[in-house]
Design a protein around this motif. Structure first.
Motif, PDB file in Angstrom:
ATOM      1  N   VAL A 187      -3.549  40.944 -28.227  1.00  0.00           N
ATOM      2  CA  VAL A 187      -3.773  41.106 -26.787  1.00  0.00           C
ATOM      3  C   VAL A 187      -2.832  40.232 -25.973  1.00  0.00           C
ATOM      4  O   VAL A 187      -2.382  40.634 -24.885  1.00  0.00           O
ATOM      5  CB  VAL A 187      -5.250  40.785 -26.449  1.00  0.00           C
ATOM      6  N   ASP A 188      -2.498  39.038 -26.469  1.00  0.00           N
ATOM      7  CA  ASP A 188      -1.662  38.115 -25.703  1.00  0.00           C
ATOM      8  C   ASP A 188      -0.169  38.339 -25.918  1.00  0.00           C
ATOM      9  O   ASP A 188       0.655  37.558 -25.438  1.00  0.00           O
ATOM     10  CB  ASP A 188      -2.019  36.666 -26.041  1.00  0.00           C
ATOM     11  N   ARG A 190       1.437  41.506 -25.301  1.00  0.00           N
ATOM     12  CA  ARG A 190       1.718  42.832 -24.777  1.00  0.00           C
ATOM     13  C   ARG A 190       2.573  42.749 -23.518  1.00  0.00           C
ATOM     14  O   ARG A 190       2.569  41.747 -22.806  1.00  0.00           O
ATOM     15  CB  ARG A 190       0.411  43.575 -24.513  1.00  0.00           C
ATOM     16  N   ASP A 192       4.213  43.401 -19.782  1.00  0.00           N
ATOM     17  CA  ASP A 192       3.624  43.377 -18.446  1.00  0.00           C
ATOM     18  C   ASP A 192       3.169  44.766 -18.026  1.00  0.00           C
ATOM     19  O   ASP A 192       2.135  44.927 -17.365  1.00  0.00           O
ATOM     20  CB  ASP A 192       4.646  42.842 -17.436  1.00  0.00           C
ATOM     21  N   THR A 194       2.076  47.204 -19.986  1.00  0.00           N
ATOM     22  CA  THR A 194       0.822  47.531 -20.672  1.00  0.00           C
ATOM     23  C   THR A 194      -0.343  46.768 -20.062  1.00  0.00           C
ATOM     24  O   THR A 194      -1.440  47.324 -19.892  1.00  0.00           O
ATOM     25  CB  THR A 194       0.932  47.217 -22.173  1.00  0.00           C
ATOM     26  N   ASN A 195      -0.119  45.528 -19.714  1.00  0.00           N
ATOM     27  CA  ASN A 195      -1.190  44.701 -19.155  1.00  0.00           C
ATOM     28  C   ASN A 195      -1.650  45.171 -17.781  1.00  0.00           C
ATOM     29  O   ASN A 195      -2.729  44.774 -17.321  1.00  0.00           O
ATOM     30  CB  ASN A 195      -0.746  43.235 -19.084  1.00  0.00           C
ATOM     31  N   GLN A 196      -0.862  46.008 -17.131  1.00  0.00           N
ATOM     32  CA  GLN A 196      -1.260  46.562 -15.839  1.00  0.00           C
ATOM     33  C   GLN A 196      -2.147  47.799 -15.977  1.00  0.00           C
ATOM     34  O   GLN A 196      -2.740  48.263 -15.002  1.00  0.00           O
ATOM     35  CB  GLN A 196      -0.011  46.926 -15.017  1.00  0.00           C
ATOM     36  N   ARG A 199      -7.929  48.414 -19.072  1.00  0.00           N
ATOM     37  CA  ARG A 199      -8.235  47.770 -20.361  1.00  0.00           C
ATOM     38  C   ARG A 199      -9.510  48.393 -20.941  1.00  0.00           C
ATOM     39  O   ARG A 199     -10.564  48.369 -20.292  1.00  0.00           O
ATOM     40  CB  ARG A 199      -8.394  46.263 -20.160  1.00  0.00           C
ATOM     41  N   ASN A 277      -4.718  50.280 -21.920  1.00  0.00           N
ATOM     42  CA  ASN A 277      -4.442  49.090 -22.717  1.00  0.00           C
ATOM     43  C   ASN A 277      -5.639  48.915 -23.658  1.00  0.00           C
ATOM     44  O   ASN A 277      -6.704  48.457 -23.236  1.00  0.00           O
ATOM     45  CB  ASN A 277      -4.272  47.873 -21.810  1.00  0.00           C
TER      46      ASN A 277
END
Length: 435
Positions: A187-188, A190, A192, A194-196, A199, A277
Motif C-alpha cells: 500500500v505504501d 503505489r 500518486d 493510484t493513490n488518488q 480505495r 486502488n
C-alpha cells in the motif's frame, strides 16, 4: 507480491499408459493416480471416472472441487494442509485449465454434498458442468461418519487434493500456453495516480460455524472458526491459501476450485490502478453467538478504516444464521462512511415471496443476489450416474428429501442441493432480474 499463473488449456482428458499433457489433451495413468489416492489407509475403495461437458451424466454426492495445479516456484500447493506451512501468492503456479478434480462419495452423502449434471437443464445450475471432471469416487473406513447427517469427509477431500497436485505436476517443467500475472504492490509503494483512486477492500466471510475441528474452511490449514478477521494479499487466495470446508448446504458452498479462481478478486485486480486502488482482502468468519458476530464485524471495520477504505465488497458464504454476520459487517462499514456492496444468495421460498435474508438493514441498500436456495428444480433421468443417486434422498442432502428421486431416475429437488450453484465469488451463470 507477484504471482504468475501459467495456464495449459486442456480440451480433452483420457486414460492411458502414463500421465502427461500434450496438444490440449491430458492423459492420466489411472493406476498410478490411484496410488496417490490410496496413500491414506482410510480410503477403502476408489476409482477415477471422467465426466465431460455435454455427457448424459449425473454426479452425486459431490463433496469438493479442486483445480489440478502445481507450484513451480515460490511455495507449495495447499500450504499448511497437505504440504508444509509456507506463504502462498508468490512465484509461479502451473494450472491444467479447464479440468477439475471432483471428490465424490461412492455411497455415502450428507447435508453438505451436492449434485452436478453434465447436460440438460441441471447443467445450467453450476459451472462444473463446463469443466472436464476427473471424478474421484471413493469410500472410506470412517464408519463413525456414515450415519451422521454432517460429515467431515476428510479422507476423500484430502485425497482429492493429493490427486490434483499429482495431475498438476505433469506440466511442472513445461512452458505454459498463456500467463496471468497478479502483481499488487504494498500500500505504501503505489503511485500518486493510484493513490488518488477510490480505495477498496474485499471482505470474504468464510463458513466457520462448527465448533469441532474438521468442518470449517481452512486458512493456511487453520480452522477459520478460531481466527479473527485478518488482512491478506489477494494473491494468497488465488494461490491456494484457502481450503473449502465440508460444512455448508451445497449451493452456498465455495469450493477450493472457486477460491483460486475467485472472479471478483480477479476483476478487482484488473481494475487496480485504472478505476480503483485495491487495498487487500479481509478474510473474516461466520459465527454462531451474537457477541462473536459483533466482534468480527468490529474487526472488519477497524481494518478497513485503518487502511483508509472508501468502498468495500462483502462476500458471504452461506445463508440463514450467517446473514446476521453479513448485515452486521455491512452496517459497521456503512457507519464508518465506507460504501459497501454485498454479495449473497437468498432463501426466499419456492415462490420467491419469503424474506430473502434472516436479518435486514436499510443500510444494506446495494446487494447482488446469486440465487434462491429454495428454487424448485425438476431434472430428467440421466444415462449414467457417477456415485450414488439414492444418497440425495437418503442421507440428508439439504436439497433432497425422501421421495425426491423417482423410479425412472428423474429428480425433484431444491437448488440447495446443486453443487456450488450460487457461487458468491462470481463464477457462475446466473444473473438477477428485478420484477
Amino acid at each position: 507480491m507477484k504471482l504468475e499463473v501459467g495456464n495449459f488449456n486442456v480440451r480433452d482428458v483420457v486414460f492411458g499408459e502414463k500421465t502427461f499433457y500434450e496438444n490440449g489433451r491430458l492423459t492420466i495413468n489411472k493406476e498410478e493416480a490411484l496410488q496417490v489416492v490410496y496413500e491414506d489407509d482410510s480410503i477403502t475403495d476408489a476409482d477415477l471416472v471422467l465426466a465431460k461437458p455435454g455427457d448424459a451424466i449425473r454426479i452425486n454426492p459431490v463433496k469438493e472441487a479442486i483445480e489440478p495445479r502445481c507450484k513451480v516456484s515460490g511455495g507449495v500447493m495447499f500450504p499448511g494442509v497437505t504440504n508444509k506451512l509456507v506463504p502462498a501468492g508468490n512465484g509461479r503456479t502451473h494450472v491444467l485449465k479447464g479440468t477439475c478434480v471432483l471428490a465424490v462419495g461412492k455411497h455415502w452423502g450428507g447435508f453438505q454434498d451436492g449434485l452436478i449434471d453434465m447436460s440438460g437443464p441441471g447443467a445450467q445450475q453450476t459451472i462444473f458442468s463446463e469443466t472436464l471432471n476427473i471424478c474421484l469416487v471413493a469410500d472410506t473406513n470412517e464408519e463413525f461418519e456414515k450415519q451422521e447427517q454432517q460429515k467431515k469427509n476428510k479422507a476423500i477431500r484430502w485425497a482429492a487434493m493429493r490427486l490434483a497436485e499429482y495431475l498438476g505436476n505433469c506440466v511442472k517443467e513445461s512452458l505454459p500456453e498463456d500467463l496471468e500475472v497478479y502483481d499488487l504492490p504494498p500500500v505504501d509503494q503505489r503511485s500518486d495516480e493510484t493513490n488518488q483512486l477510490p480505495r477498496v477492500v474485499y471482505v470474504m466471510q468464510l463458513q466457520s460455524q462448527m465448533l469441532e475441528n474438521g468442518y470449517n474452511a481452512l486458512v493456511y490449514g487453520w480452522d477459520s472458526n478460531r481466527m479473527v478477521p485478518t488482512l491478506m494479499h489477494p494473491n494468497e487466495l488465488l494461490d491456494g491459501a484457502l481450503i473449502s470446508g465440508s460444512f455448508m448446504p451445497s449451493s452456498s458452498k465455495i469450493s477450493t476450485y472457486q477460491h483460486v479462481n475467485n472472479a471478483t478478486i480477479k476483476r478487482l485486480m484488473s481494475e487496480h490502478g485504472k478505476t480503483i486502488n485495491l487495498l487487500g482482502v479481509i478474510v473474516s468468519n461466520l459465527n454462531v453467538q451474537l457477541e462473536e458476530k459483533q466482534r468480527s464485524a468490529m474487526f472488519v471495520r477497524n481494518i478497513a478504516t485503518t487502511l483508509g477504505a472508501d468502498g468495500a465488497i462483502v462476500c458471504e458464504e452461506g445463508y440463514g444464521n450467517p446473514d446476521a454476520d453479513f448485515i452486521l459487517v455491512i452496517n459497521e462499514l456503512e457507519d464508518a462512511g465506507i460504501k459497501t456492496v454485498g454479495i449473497t444468495n437468498e432463501c426466499t421460498g419456492r415462490d420467491g415471496r419469503s424474506q430473502s435474508l434472516v436479518d435486514l438493514s436499510e443500510k444494506a441498500n446495494a446487494i447482488v443476489s446469486t440465487g434462491n436456495v429454495s428454487q424448485f428444480i425438476t431434472l430428467p433421468p440421466m444415462e449414467t450416474v457417477i456415485g450414488e443417486l439414492e444418497a440425495l434422498a437418503r442421507d440428508g442432502n439439504s436439497g433432497g428429501w425422501e421421495g425426491c428421486v423417482k423410479d425412472d431416475g428423474s429428480i425433484e429437488m431444491e437448488n440447495n442441493g446443486m453443487f456450488c450453484s450460487d457461487s458468491n465469488t462470481g463464477n457462475h451463470y446466473k444473473t438477477v432480474v428485478e420484477y
